[in-house]
Design a protein around this motif. Structure first.
Motif, mmCIF file in Angstrom:
data_model
loop_
_atom_site.group_PDB
_atom_site.id
_atom_site.type_symbol
_atom_site.label_atom_id
_atom_site.label_comp_id
_atom_site.label_asym_id
_atom_site.label_seq_id
_atom_site.Cartn_x
_atom_site.Cartn_y
_atom_site.Cartn_z
ATOM 1 N N GLU A 299 97.284 131.498 48.055
ATOM 2 C CA GLU A 299 96.036 131.688 47.321
ATOM 3 C C GLU A 299 94.871 131.842 48.290
ATOM 4 O O GLU A 299 94.928 131.394 49.434
ATOM 5 C CB GLU A 299 95.779 130.525 46.372
ATOM 6 N N THR B 155 90.486 131.500 48.470
ATOM 7 C CA THR B 155 89.350 130.835 47.827
ATOM 8 C C THR B 155 88.052 131.312 48.476
ATOM 9 O O THR B 155 88.067 132.009 49.488
ATOM 10 C CB THR B 155 89.449 129.307 47.985
ATOM 11 N N GLU C 62 97.459 121.583 38.667
ATOM 12 C CA GLU C 62 97.649 121.338 40.103
ATOM 13 C C GLU C 62 99.062 121.659 40.580
ATOM 14 O O GLU C 62 99.299 121.794 41.770
ATOM 15 C CB GLU C 62 97.280 119.898 40.469
ATOM 16 N N LYS D 164 93.985 118.242 37.093
ATOM 17 C CA LYS D 164 93.089 119.082 37.876
ATOM 18 C C LYS D 164 93.421 120.533 37.539
ATOM 19 O O LYS D 164 94.568 120.954 37.663
ATOM 20 C CB LYS D 164 93.290 118.859 39.372
ATOM 21 N N ARG E 199 92.579 124.795 37.809
ATOM 22 C CA ARG E 199 92.002 125.873 38.610
ATOM 23 C C ARG E 199 92.039 127.148 37.780
ATOM 24 O O ARG E 199 93.021 127.429 37.103
ATOM 25 C CB ARG E 199 92.787 126.095 39.900
ATOM 26 N N TYR F 223 92.087 131.262 37.926
ATOM 27 C CA TYR F 223 92.584 132.193 38.927
ATOM 28 C C TYR F 223 92.523 133.637 38.445
ATOM 29 O O TYR F 223 92.448 133.911 37.260
ATOM 30 C CB TYR F 223 94.016 131.837 39.340
ATOM 31 N N THR G 29 91.516 131.742 43.594
ATOM 32 C CA THR G 29 91.338 130.570 42.720
ATOM 33 C C THR G 29 89.992 129.890 42.960
ATOM 34 O O THR G 29 89.400 129.993 44.037
ATOM 35 C CB THR G 29 92.462 129.538 42.954
ATOM 36 N N GLU G 30 89.562 129.195 41.916
ATOM 37 C CA GLU G 30 88.369 128.355 41.965
ATOM 38 C C GLU G 30 88.680 127.094 41.151
ATOM 39 O O GLU G 30 89.382 127.179 40.129
ATOM 40 C CB GLU G 30 87.177 129.055 41.305
ATOM 41 N N PRO G 31 88.158 125.935 41.572
ATOM 42 C CA PRO G 31 88.341 124.738 40.741
ATOM 43 C C PRO G 31 87.627 124.926 39.405
ATOM 44 O O PRO G 31 86.589 125.573 39.327
ATOM 45 C CB PRO G 31 87.666 123.633 41.544
#
Length: 143
Positions: free
Chosen positions: A39, A41, A92, A123, A125, A127, A137-139
Motif C-alpha cells: 500500500e 500513503t 486492520e 481500526k 482504512r 482505500y 490508503t488513508e486512516p
C-alpha cells in the motif's frame, strides 16, 4: 535460411530492448523498476511520489444524506489506460467491509456507503486501487 532467421530474431530482440529502455511511463517504473508495496500513503508514496493528491481517497461525512459516507478519488484525466478499479473501506486485517468497483469507462470515482454498516470497534482504512499505481490508503475516523 538459419542465418536469416537468426538475423531477424536478433533485430526484433534489439527493437524490443530499445523500446523498453526508452520507455518513461508508469508501466516501466512499476514492472521493471522494483516490486510494488502492499500500500501507499500520503506519508509514504515511495515510487509514486507526486501522485498522492490524485490517488488518495477523500472522505466526506454528511448528516443530512443517506448514504452518509462519500469517498472520492480526484483522478486527473481518467480513461481506459488509467482509472480507479475499486474504492472501499477495510479493517486492520485487510478485510473488505464495503467497496464499490469501477471500470475503465468511469469518469467520476465516487463511492457512497452507510456509517451504520461500519464497525466501530476496529481500526478502519479507506482505500483506492488504481490500475497503474496500486493501492492507496488513508486512516478512517468515524464521526
Amino acid at each position: 535460411m538459419k542465418l536469416i532467421n537468426y538475423a531477424m530474431a536478433l533485430a526484433i530482440t534489439g527493437s524490443l530492448a530499445a523500446a523498453d529502455m526508452s520507455c518513461k511511463d508508469d508501466d516501466f517504473k512499476r514492472f521493471y523498476h522494483k516490486q510494488p508495496k502492499p500500500e501507499y500513503t500520503r506519508d509514504d508514496p515511495d515510487m509514486w511520489s507526486g501522485l498522492e493528491e490524485e490517488h488518495l481517497p477523500v472522505v466526506t461525512f454528511y448528516n443530512d444524506r443517506e448514504p452518509d459516507v462519500y469517498v472520492r478519488v480526484n483522478l486527473k484525466d481518467p480513461g481506459p489506460k488509467h482509472y480507479i478499479e475499486r474504492i472501499g473501506i477495510m479493517d486492520e486485517n485487510w478485510k473488505d467491509i464495503v467497496f464499490q468497483d469501477f471500470n475503465m469507462n468511469t469518469r467520476v470515482f465516487e463511492a457512497r456507503f452507510f456509517t451504520a454498516s461500519l464497525p466501530r470497534d476496529k481500526k478502519l482504512r479507506v482505500y483506492a486501487r488504481c490500475n497503474l499505481h496500486d493501492l492507496w490508503t488513508e486512516p478512517l475516523k468515524l464521526p
